[in-house]
Design a protein around this motif. Structure first.
Motif, short mmCIF file in Angstrom:
data_model
loop_
_atom_site.label_atom_id
_atom_site.label_comp_id
_atom_site.label_asym_id
_atom_site.label_seq_id
_atom_site.Cartn_x
_atom_site.Cartn_y
_atom_site.Cartn_z
N GLU A 81 0.86 -1.20 0.00
CA GLU A 81 0.00 0.00 0.00
C GLU A 81 0.89 1.24 0.00
OE1 GLU A 81 -2.31 -0.56 3.57
OE2 GLU A 81 -3.01 -2.51 2.88
N CYS A 109 -0.38 6.50 8.53
CA CYS A 109 -0.55 5.06 8.76
C CYS A 109 0.71 4.32 8.30
CB CYS A 109 -1.79 4.55 8.02
SG CYS A 109 -2.58 3.15 8.84
N HIS A 111 2.12 4.07 5.37
CA HIS A 111 2.06 3.31 4.11
C HIS A 111 3.25 3.59 3.17
CE1 HIS A 111 -2.58 2.58 4.54
NE2 HIS A 111 -1.88 2.12 5.55
N GLU A 146 -6.06 2.18 0.36
CA GLU A 146 -6.49 1.31 1.46
C GLU A 146 -7.38 2.12 2.40
OE1 GLU A 146 -7.04 -0.51 5.14
OE2 GLU A 146 -5.74 1.22 5.02
N GLU A 147 -7.01 3.39 2.59
CA GLU A 147 -7.75 4.24 3.52
C GLU A 147 -9.01 4.79 2.82
OE1 GLU A 147 -6.83 4.57 6.59
OE2 GLU A 147 -4.66 4.27 6.68
N HIS A 171 2.12 -4.54 8.15
CA HIS A 171 1.71 -3.18 8.47
C HIS A 171 2.66 -2.59 9.50
CE1 HIS A 171 -0.56 0.40 9.15
NE2 HIS A 171 -1.35 0.06 8.15
#
Ligand SMILES: [Zn+2]
Ligand SMILES: [Zn+2]
Length: 477
Positions: A81, A109, A111, A146-147, A171
């Protein structure tokens, strides 16, 4: 073979500088859902340089891509991601909240690390296949949005993961552990109410308020909450109140609902009931309601077979060590974050063996939880991820990698701030090695993919994947 695998895993270190600079470049160019042109372009270039065959525009998303190397079975997918979060701009490496640019996006996050970590694993696996002249295919999937966009759902609908035998991802976070829990399926739907404008004092009887309708819908949903299963969540945002003048009856209003449950069947039922509430509100106010399906994702179907493979590699790859400066920096960041239940606490409380608890204990008070945590019991997490849609198409496993001090909340300015630190880089390289090692285990032992497939069939009961996003719904770019 063990030696050759070790060599392949250490390829990640050989390209460590490249990976760290790519991750920093993504951090410097944060772009939100479906608009990640910088990241998609960077991955395209680097994949081509390494000899991968690149395909773009997967699932109808311009920034979704794949890079394939090798041929034949098994096919390994590595999911990367790279989307950022809106409004999360923050300067790197400082201890106060200070945006680089007010209102701009930021990598809250992690990514930037996620995408590049998966890319690094793909390169290591490719070099392993090449050097040892082995059959098998490795595919790096560049997965946008993804978000809030469920990019992988659109990709799955486009049959992108159909031929994959095992998918791995990770992640960024505060621990090194295999992520064993299932997640929540969700639907995101926009409701629009249409009324009739009128002078609110002179001719109120001629007006039909779309804002009233929206408020009644929200009240109805609050009552609905008492009569839904415990694994259900309903969130909403009012995205248009219809205006700012109280003297005009509002003829338009809009809200976005996010409905979640432990399974797609659960979400479908919830959606049916929320729709009834919306229609009820429209009837009461003599307005019209229109709905627009935005996106959906499936719950994660765990693969205990692949989880075990990842755990073995998590323990085999040496976890990062930190300098006294890094530890001091981590402590300073922690002080800005406040306290609360952490992911580490959550895993610890689910741990039921004395021996495993000891492994948590030694890490409990460290500012960086760097040692590999034991394999946890399967559980249910109150989060959603579009990795769920991959997991219904092929056995899928993921790890968490320590890229930040313990106790930070995801989607916070602190996460953005540490995203270019040496701590973040070390966690990314560690995760890449664990993914590469896991992929190589599947490539070199045919029984793993076969057993993982058998387990998947058992868990689905032979039920075929049906994408929760209706055919006519396009990604909202
Ligand atoms: Zn997130
Ligand atoms: Zn994330």
């Amino acid at each position: 073979m063990k030696e050759r695998k070790g060599e392949a895993v250490s390829e990640v270190d050989a390209i460590g500088d490249l990976l760290c600079s790519m991750s920093d470049a993504l951090w410097d160019h944060p772009q939100v859902k479906f608009r990640e042109t910088y990241a998609a372009g960077l991955f395209e270039t680097k994949l081509q340089e390494e000899g991968f065959a690149v395909k773009k525009g997967l699932g109808g998303i311009p920034t979704a891509l794949s890079g394939t190397y090798g041929s034949g079975k098994p096919v390994i997918g590595l999911l990367g991601e790279f989307d950022a979060l809106p409004g999360m701009s923050q300067e790197a490496g400082i201890l106060t909240k200070k945006p680089v640019q007010e209102g701009a996006p930021g990598h809250g996050c992690g990514h930037n690390l996620l995408g590049v970590g998966a890319f690094g694993a793909a390169i290591a696996v490719k070099r392993f296949l090449e050097k040892n002249h082995l059959p098998g295919t490795v595919i790096f999937f560049g997965c946008p949005a993804e978000e809030g966009g469920s990019g992988k759902g659109f990709m799955a609908r486009d049959h992108v993961f159909d031929d994959v035998d095992a998918a791995f991802t990770w992640h960024p976070g505060e621990v090194n552990s295999v992520s064993v829990s299932s997640t929540m399926a969700n639907y995101q739907v926009r409701y629009r109410f249409y009324g009739k404008a009128s002078h609110a004092a002179m001719a109120p009887e001629r007006g039909r308020s779309a804002l009233d309708a929206l408020e009644l819908m929200n009240v109805g949903v609050q009552f609905l909450r008492e009569h839904v299963p415990a694994d259900t969540r309903i969130h909403y945002a009012i995205t248009d109140t219809g205006g700012f003048a109280p003297g005009i009856v509002q003829d338009f209003s809009e809200a976005v609902y996010l409905m979640r449950a432990g399974s797609l069947d659960g979400v479908r039922e919830l959606y049916r009931r929320v729709n009834l509430v919306a229609q009820g509100a429209a009837t009461m106010t003599e307005t019209k309601v229109e709905e627009q399906f935005i996106k959906a994702c499936s719950n994660i179907l765990p693969s205990s077979r692949l989880n075990r493979v990842m755990q073995k590699n998590l323990e085999a790859v040496p976890a990062p060590a930190y300098s006294s400066e890094e530890l001091a920096y981590a402590r300073a960041v922690q002080k800005t974050a406040g306290s609360g239940k952490t992911y580490f606490d959550q895993l610890y409380s689910a741990c039921d063996s004395e021996k495993d608890r000891e492994r948590f204990e030694v890490q409990r008070d460290l500012p960086l939880h760097a040692g590999a945590l034991p394999l946890a019991k399967e559980s249910f997490g109150f989060v959603s991820s579009d990795v769920g849609d991959v997991s219904w198409n092929c056995p899928t496993a993921q790890i968490n990698g320590t890229t930040m001090p313990a106790g930070l909340a995801m989607h916070s300015w602190q996460v953005v701030s540490v995203g270019k630190s040496s701590i973040a880089h070390k966690g990314m390289l560690y995760a890449a090695k664990v993914m590469a090692g896991s992929a190589i285990d599947v490539l070199t032992d045919p029984s793993v993919a076969a057993e993982a497939k058998e387990e998947m069939d058992r868990r689905t009961g032979g039920k075929k994947y049906v994408c929760p996003i209706p055919e006519d719904v396009k990604p909202q770019i």
